[in-house]
Motif scaffolding. Sequence first.
Motif, PDB file in Angstrom:
ATOM      1  N   GLY A   1      38.183  23.156  34.801  1.00 24.57           N
ATOM      2  CA  GLY A   1      38.730  24.413  35.274  1.00 24.57           C
ATOM      3  C   GLY A   1      38.279  25.634  34.499  1.00 24.57           C
ATOM      4  O   GLY A   1      39.007  26.643  34.448  1.00 24.57           O
ATOM      5  N   ARG A   2      37.065  25.587  33.902  1.00 25.76           N
ATOM      6  CA  ARG A   2      36.565  26.739  33.158  1.00 25.76           C
ATOM      7  C   ARG A   2      35.838  27.700  34.087  1.00 25.76           C
ATOM      8  O   ARG A   2      35.358  27.314  35.158  1.00 25.76           O
ATOM      9  CB  ARG A   2      35.656  26.278  32.013  1.00 25.76           C
ATOM     10  N   SER A   3      35.725  28.937  33.674  1.00 22.88           N
ATOM     11  CA  SER A   3      35.092  29.973  34.491  1.00 22.88           C
ATOM     12  C   SER A   3      33.571  29.877  34.420  1.00 22.88           C
ATOM     13  O   SER A   3      33.011  29.053  33.684  1.00 22.88           O
ATOM     14  CB  SER A   3      35.541  31.353  34.004  1.00 22.88           C
ATOM     15  N   GLY A   4      32.911  30.740  35.185  1.00 24.93           N
ATOM     16  CA  GLY A   4      31.462  30.802  35.154  1.00 24.93           C
ATOM     17  C   GLY A   4      30.780  29.945  36.194  1.00 24.93           C
ATOM     18  O   GLY A   4      29.566  29.723  36.109  1.00 24.93           O
TER      19      GLY A   4
ATOM     20  N   THR B   1      29.912  26.297  44.475  1.00 22.48           N
ATOM     21  CA  THR B   1      29.598  25.148  43.613  1.00 22.48           C
ATOM     22  C   THR B   1      30.852  24.331  43.331  1.00 22.48           C
ATOM     23  O   THR B   1      30.815  23.091  43.331  1.00 22.48           O
ATOM     24  CB  THR B   1      28.982  25.635  42.290  1.00 22.48           C
ATOM     25  N   VAL B   2      31.958  25.015  43.086  1.00 21.97           N
ATOM     26  CA  VAL B   2      33.229  24.309  42.869  1.00 21.97           C
ATOM     27  C   VAL B   2      33.567  23.452  44.090  1.00 21.97           C
ATOM     28  O   VAL B   2      33.967  22.283  43.962  1.00 21.97           O
ATOM     29  CB  VAL B   2      34.368  25.313  42.589  1.00 21.97           C
ATOM     30  N   GLN B   3      33.385  24.009  45.280  1.00 23.76           N
ATOM     31  CA  GLN B   3      33.689  23.260  46.507  1.00 23.76           C
ATOM     32  C   GLN B   3      32.781  22.039  46.649  1.00 23.76           C
ATOM     33  O   GLN B   3      33.241  20.966  47.073  1.00 23.76           O
ATOM     34  CB  GLN B   3      33.534  24.170  47.723  1.00 23.76           C
TER      35      GLN B   3
ATOM     36  N   ALA C   1      26.697  19.967  32.731  1.00 27.71           N
ATOM     37  CA  ALA C   1      27.504  21.046  32.157  1.00 27.71           C
ATOM     38  C   ALA C   1      28.285  21.781  33.244  1.00 27.71           C
ATOM     39  O   ALA C   1      29.448  22.152  33.050  1.00 27.71           O
ATOM     40  CB  ALA C   1      26.594  22.012  31.395  1.00 27.71           C
ATOM     41  N   THR C   2      27.621  22.005  34.396  1.00 29.13           N
ATOM     42  CA  THR C   2      28.311  22.673  35.515  1.00 29.13           C
ATOM     43  C   THR C   2      29.465  21.819  36.020  1.00 29.13           C
ATOM     44  O   THR C   2      30.576  22.312  36.255  1.00 29.13           O
ATOM     45  CB  THR C   2      27.314  22.942  36.654  1.00 29.13           C
TER      46      THR C   2
END
Length: 325
Positions: free
Chosen positions: A12-15, A20-22, A4-5
Motif C-alpha cells: 500500500g505504498r505510494s508512487g 498498475t495497482v488494478q 519492487a512495483t
Amino acid sequence: MSTATVDRVLNGRSGVRHQTVQRVQAAIAELEKQQTGAEVSGRKLAIDVVMETPERFSTAVRDAFEAEVATFLPTIFRCRFHFAEVMKQADLVQLLDRIRLRGTNGIVLKAPDVPEVVVAVARTIEAGIPVVTLVTDLPNSSRSAYAGADNRAAGETAAYLIGEHFSDAPGRVLVTLSSGRFRGEEEREIGFRRVLRERYPLIGVTEISEGHGTDAATGTLAMQAIEADPAINAVYSIGGGNRAVLAAFEAAQRLVRVFVAHDLDADNRALLIARKISFVLHHDLRTDARSAFRTIMAHPVRGGIAPSALSSVEIVTPYNMPSAG
C-alpha cells in the motif's frame, strides 16, 4: 512489472499508477482462483449420506447422488449411505459421532430437528467436517448449508392446487405427515394452512402424523381418520405412504376429489400414470446432490455457512412427467 512495483502495491505504498495497482490486484485474484481450482480438482472425497426416510425416497436419493458423481470428474466422490426408515434419536446421534470419529470429508443429513441432533451437528462442525442438510433443514444448527426445495412455498402451492379445484365449494383435506419432528414437513404444513386460511376458508384440515411414511402405519392412521370424519374428500400427502392412504379410501368406499403428493419416486410415478393421484410436487434431487457436493468441495477453501441452494418445485401431471433417468 518489477518486483519492487508489486511490493509497493502489496504494502500500500505510494508512487504506483492506479492502472498498475488494478493490474496487480487482478493478477492476484486470478492466481487465487487458480489455486482454489488446484485444491479442489482431482481430489478423492468420501462423504456420508445419513437419512431417516422411507425406502422409496432413499432409493431415489441414492440414484440421484450416484448419477451426479460422474459430473464432478476429475474430483471423485465416494458416497457411503446410511439409511433407515425409522431411527431412534440416540442411534442417529451415535451414528453421527461414529462417522465424525472415523473421519469423513462431509456429511449429507436428513434428520429430525431435535436438540440432540443439533448438538451432534455442532460437534461435527467443530471437528472441521461440513454438514449439508438435505430436503429438511436444521435452521438453528451450525450446519454448513441446506440443499433442497423451499418447503413453505411447496405447501402454499399444494393449497393453491386443492383450493382452486374446489372452486369456493367446501371440502376437507387429509394432511399426512411422516413425523412432526422434521422441519421440512412442518414448513410445508405451515404454508399449506396459511394459504387455505387466507384464500380458501371453506376448506378444512384433518392431520395425521407419526406414520413415518411407511405404508402399514400410515394406512392405519388414514383409515382411522377417514372413518372418524365423513367430510374428508381430498389429500395433501406431505410424508408419503400414498398407496396405503388410497387403499384406506377404497376400503371405506370413499372418493378422493384431488390428491397432491410430494416427490417423483417409483410409487408416485405409477400412481400418477394410473390417475390415482392428481399432482406431484417434485424437485430435482440431482440439483440437491450437486449443491451438497459443491459445498463439501469448497469447505477447506471457504468454510463457514454457505447460502441455502434452493431447488425449484415443479408441478408434475401425467402429461409433463420427466424421464425416470
